[in-house]
Design a protein around this motif. Structure first.
Motif, mmCIF file in Angstrom:
data_model
loop_
_atom_site.group_PDB
_atom_site.id
_atom_site.type_symbol
_atom_site.label_atom_id
_atom_site.label_comp_id
_atom_site.label_asym_id
_atom_site.label_seq_id
_atom_site.Cartn_x
_atom_site.Cartn_y
_atom_site.Cartn_z
ATOM 1 N N GLY A 144 7.420 -4.041 -5.547
ATOM 2 C CA GLY A 144 8.282 -3.287 -6.452
ATOM 3 C C GLY A 144 8.920 -2.089 -5.791
ATOM 4 N N LEU A 145 9.211 -2.164 -4.484
ATOM 5 C CA LEU A 145 9.870 -1.111 -3.715
ATOM 6 C C LEU A 145 9.089 0.205 -3.731
ATOM 7 C CD1 LEU A 145 12.482 -1.401 -2.096
ATOM 8 C CD2 LEU A 145 13.681 -0.176 -3.902
ATOM 9 N N PRO A 146 7.793 0.153 -3.381
ATOM 10 C CA PRO A 146 7.010 1.393 -3.347
ATOM 11 C C PRO A 146 7.268 2.177 -2.066
ATOM 12 C CG PRO A 146 5.621 -0.453 -2.736
ATOM 13 C CD PRO A 146 6.972 -1.038 -3.072
ATOM 14 N N GLU A 147 7.346 3.509 -2.178
ATOM 15 C CA GLU A 147 7.429 4.359 -0.996
ATOM 16 C C GLU A 147 6.024 4.555 -0.421
ATOM 17 O OE1 GLU A 147 10.207 5.317 0.337
ATOM 18 O OE2 GLU A 147 11.539 4.618 -1.246
ATOM 19 N N ALA A 148 5.929 5.333 0.656
ATOM 20 C CA ALA A 148 4.665 5.462 1.382
ATOM 21 C C ALA A 148 3.544 6.000 0.498
ATOM 22 C CB ALA A 148 4.860 6.373 2.598
ATOM 23 N N ALA A 149 3.820 7.037 -0.303
ATOM 24 C CA ALA A 149 2.778 7.623 -1.142
ATOM 25 C C ALA A 149 2.253 6.629 -2.165
ATOM 26 C CB ALA A 149 3.317 8.868 -1.853
ATOM 27 N N VAL A 150 3.123 5.730 -2.630
ATOM 28 C CA VAL A 150 2.698 4.730 -3.610
ATOM 29 C C VAL A 150 1.927 3.614 -2.927
ATOM 30 C CG1 VAL A 150 3.477 3.182 -5.443
ATOM 31 C CG2 VAL A 150 4.737 5.295 -4.992
ATOM 32 N N ARG A 151 2.364 3.210 -1.724
ATOM 33 C CA ARG A 151 1.640 2.158 -1.000
ATOM 34 C C ARG A 151 0.211 2.599 -0.679
ATOM 35 N NH1 ARG A 151 6.564 1.780 1.874
ATOM 36 N NH2 ARG A 151 5.640 2.900 3.656
ATOM 37 N N GLU A 152 0.051 3.877 -0.366
ATOM 38 C CA GLU A 152 -1.283 4.388 -0.052
ATOM 39 C C GLU A 152 -2.177 4.478 -1.289
ATOM 40 O OE1 GLU A 152 -0.392 8.089 1.703
ATOM 41 O OE2 GLU A 152 0.228 7.252 3.642
ATOM 42 N N SER A 153 -1.594 4.373 -2.463
ATOM 43 C CA SER A 153 -2.373 4.536 -3.693
ATOM 44 C C SER A 153 -3.447 3.467 -3.841
ATOM 45 C CB SER A 153 -1.453 4.510 -4.916
ATOM 46 O OG SER A 153 -0.888 3.223 -5.097
ATOM 47 N N THR A 154 -3.258 2.300 -3.227
ATOM 48 C CA THR A 154 -4.260 1.237 -3.386
ATOM 49 C C THR A 154 -5.624 1.681 -2.841
ATOM 50 O OG1 THR A 154 -3.522 0.249 -1.295
ATOM 51 C CG2 THR A 154 -2.545 -0.605 -3.321
ATOM 52 N N HIS A 155 -5.612 2.469 -1.773
ATOM 53 C CA HIS A 155 -6.874 2.949 -1.214
ATOM 54 C C HIS A 155 -7.503 4.011 -2.120
ATOM 55 C CE1 HIS A 155 -5.748 0.755 2.373
ATOM 56 N NE2 HIS A 155 -4.610 1.458 2.459
ATOM 57 N N VAL A 202 -2.469 -8.473 -7.717
ATOM 58 C CA VAL A 202 -1.035 -8.278 -7.469
ATOM 59 C C VAL A 202 -0.538 -7.211 -8.441
ATOM 60 C CG1 VAL A 202 1.246 -9.321 -7.428
ATOM 61 C CG2 VAL A 202 -0.743 -10.645 -6.690
ATOM 62 N N ILE A 203 0.007 -6.148 -7.875
ATOM 63 C CA ILE A 203 0.527 -5.034 -8.689
ATOM 64 C C ILE A 203 2.037 -5.000 -8.519
ATOM 65 C CG2 ILE A 203 0.440 -2.549 -9.095
ATOM 66 C CD1 ILE A 203 -2.287 -2.634 -7.528
ATOM 67 N N ASN A 204 2.756 -5.133 -9.619
ATOM 68 C CA ASN A 204 4.222 -5.114 -9.592
ATOM 69 C C ASN A 204 4.722 -3.892 -10.358
ATOM 70 O OD1 ASN A 204 6.942 -5.945 -9.266
ATOM 71 N ND2 ASN A 204 6.915 -6.852 -11.316
ATOM 72 N N LEU A 205 5.603 -3.136 -9.731
ATOM 73 C CA LEU A 205 6.215 -1.966 -10.364
ATOM 74 C C LEU A 205 7.659 -2.326 -10.686
ATOM 75 C CD1 LEU A 205 4.831 0.788 -7.943
ATOM 76 C CD2 LEU A 205 3.795 -0.084 -10.049
ATOM 77 N N ALA A 206 7.941 -2.571 -11.947
ATOM 78 C CA ALA A 206 9.268 -3.035 -12.357
ATOM 79 C C ALA A 206 10.045 -1.901 -13.038
ATOM 80 C CB ALA A 206 9.118 -4.213 -13.321
ATOM 81 N N PRO A 207 11.369 -1.837 -12.825
ATOM 82 C CA PRO A 207 12.235 -2.795 -12.124
ATOM 83 C C PRO A 207 12.085 -2.699 -10.608
ATOM 84 C CG PRO A 207 13.534 -0.936 -12.891
ATOM 85 C CD PRO A 207 12.153 -0.744 -13.458
ATOM 86 N N ALA A 208 12.209 -3.853 -9.953
ATOM 87 C CA ALA A 208 11.916 -3.946 -8.523
ATOM 88 C C ALA A 208 12.922 -3.177 -7.673
ATOM 89 C CB ALA A 208 11.893 -5.417 -8.102
ATOM 90 N N GLU A 209 14.184 -3.031 -8.143
ATOM 91 C CA GLU A 209 15.200 -2.385 -7.308
ATOM 92 C C GLU A 209 15.121 -0.860 -7.333
ATOM 93 O OE1 GLU A 209 17.026 -2.753 -11.403
ATOM 94 O OE2 GLU A 209 15.849 -4.023 -10.052
#
Length: 528
Positions: free
Chosen positions: A53-64, A83-90
């Motif tokens: 869902g087009l996550p930036e770095a701070a959001v990608r690190e949230s999984t940890h 699977v975590i989807n943040l919509a809208p994807a764009e």
């Protein structure tokens, strides 16, 4: 492994089998855009967490962070594929405010909790590794967005609760941890919404310590500032070092009318989006005063960045932007002020998107008459040569000066005035004149987008600024002799209208026009 929501063992109204959905927001500029967090938990041989869902770095690190927060809060991390989807994807997603909704989604999708009323709320918040909530930026904008979506409430970190509670008509639920959020949504505990206390906040934070009565002398400069404040005109002050230009500028917010609740929320959401709200103060009740250093960049002044953020002119929205030692600023940096001064908004464009920030501010500029500062001062000798003075003044373009309505000289104060025990004009007196003049303008422009005389269009100038024959002759002579541009011609008429409003005059008289023209003499003397 998809089941019907009604037969699901964990029974959420928004749960379909192993799929959980939650409402949250992503901050774009100063606006909160709705985002739906979808979490799918399904058995696989190898446990894996996928975030899309087009996550930036701070959001990608949230999984940890989310993994450890779940475990340290007493829950189990699912040994499945998540699977975590943040919509809208764009829509780009940044910041760590997705931690709390993602955690709740994983617990829902894995069947560890039951949350029947989750779809009535939005959820925002960052999590520490121990599961405690941390404050997030832009909470005020997110609360406004939740209200626009007709949600019942928004769940936020306790540190942000009073900020979100500025928005009336929505329940703001403060939570200290992931465990407390789970208990609230599972109906195990009741959490009282944070009350809205706008009147109390205004009473507590709207008082100023500075006062124009502190300044001895400079009554002519105070008169010019009164006119500028009454009509929201920009002003330039010229004088030697130590003459009081900075003191005068810092006291301008004290004579402007108190922020309305709408203006206060507009301004506060800008500071909230960039994390600059004063500690413990959820609402700005004073008009902002911004005084950036001369080394500021273009992006710092008007806004910018790969993900556009507001600059100083937006932080000064509904308040004052003070540029001290104007010629010391980079000329290219100053030139970017031209469009915001006219349009009172600034648009930052990038390849894939553009962001618009409000920039309705009152500009106050100050400068010395020469590099040493003592040109035309009878008490000090100026050693600057003509070429040095020309280079110094040449750092400021004529088109920029043309957009400043009032140019006033602030001479050095003599000893008699400094030692006088007589109190000068106070902020309260000036504020009364300003408030009365602005009320006239409010009635005049009712039903239009214009609020102050400085914002009048050419058509409105012809309607509200008629001149008699003698005044027309005076204006014609001034335009011919001073070489005023068409823009300066209109600014003189706007200024004369404000002076007439302060005098409670229905029509512009010749002395009103003469005073307005007098405030345009300084730039022609220096820049021609």
């Amino acid at each position: 492994m998809t089941t019907n929501p009604s037969n699901s063992p964990h029974g959420s109204g928004r749960l379909s089998g192993m799929l959980a959905k939650l409402n949250t927001y992503s901050l774009v500029g100063i606006r909160a855009r709705p985002v739906e967090v979808e979490v799918d938990v399904s058995p696989r041989a190898l446990p894996k967490t996928i975030l899309v869902g087009l996550p930036e770095a701070a959001v990608r690190e949230s999984t940890h962070r989310v993994e450890r927060a779940i475990v340290n809060s007493g829950f189990k991390k699912p040994a499945d594929r998540i699977v975590i989807n943040l919509a809208p994807a764009e829509l780009p997603k940044q910041a760590a405010s997705f931690d709390l909704p993602i955690s709740l989604g994983i617990l829902l999708g894995s069947g560890q909790i039951h949350a029947p009323n989750l779809d009535e709320y939005a959820v925002v918040g960052e999590l520490a590794l121990e599961g405690k909530t941390r404050s997030a930026k832009g909470i005020l904008s997110m609360a406004l967005a939740a209200k626009q979506q007709n949600l019942k409430g928004i769940v936020v970190p306790s540190e942000n609760a009073h900020e979100a509670a500025v928005v009336s008509g929505i329940d703001v639920i403060p939570v200290d941890s992931l465990s407390q959020a789970v208990a609230f949504f599972s109906n195990q505990i009741e959490l009282e919404p944070t009350p809205t206390c706008l009147e109390q906040l205004f009473e507590e934070y709207s008082h100023y310590e500075a006062d124009f009565a502190d300044i001895r002398g400079q009554e002519l400069a105070k008169r010019a500032i009164t006119i500028a404040a009454a009509g929201a005109h920009n002003i330039l002050m010229l004088g030697p070092p130590g003459s009081g230009k900075t003191m005068l500028a810092k006291r301008v917010p004290t004579v402007l009318p108190q922020l309305t609740p709408e203006e206060s929320i507009e301004t506060t959401r800008i500071y909230s989006a960039v994390g600059r709200l004063p500690a413990g103060q959820p609402l700005l009740a004073q008009r902002p005063f911004r005084s950036p250093h001369q080394t500021i960049s273009q992006a710092g002044l008007v806004g910018g960045g790969s993900q556009p953020a507001p600059g100083e002119i937006s932080l000064a929205h509904n308040g004052v932007l003070f540029l001290d030692e104007l010629p010391e600023f980079n000329r290219r940096t100053l030139e970017v002020l031209r469009q915001p001064l006219e349009d009172r908004i600034v648009t930052i464009s990038r390849a894939l998107s553009s962001t618009t920030f409000p920039a309705d501010f009152m500009l106050i500029a100050a400068l010395n008459p020469c590099p040493c500062g003592y040109r035309n001062d009878p008490r000090r000798h100026c050693n600057c040569t003509s070429p040095q003075i020309e280079r110094y003044m040449g750092k400021i373009s004529g088109p920029l000066v043309d957009r400043i309505d009032i140019h006033v000289e602030v001479p050095a104060t003599d000893f008699e005035e400094l030692s006088s025990k007589t109190t000068g004009t106070s902020s309260e007196e000036i504020r009364d004149w300003v408030t009365a003049a602005r009320k006239v303008q409010h009635d005049r422009f009712s039903g239009t987008s214009v609020r102050y005389n400085a914002q009048m269009s050419s058509k409105q100038i012809r309607t509200y600024c008629p001149l008699d024959r003698s005044s027309l002759q005076l204006l014609k002579m001034s335009v011919n002799e001073l070489g005023l541009s068409a823009r300066a011609h209109d600014k003189v008429l706007r200024l004369a209208r404000t002076i007439a409003d302060i005098d409670a005059a229905d029509d512009i008289q010749s002395h009103h026009l003469a005073e307005a023209i007098n405030y345009r003499l300084l730039d022609r003397d220096l820049w021609n």
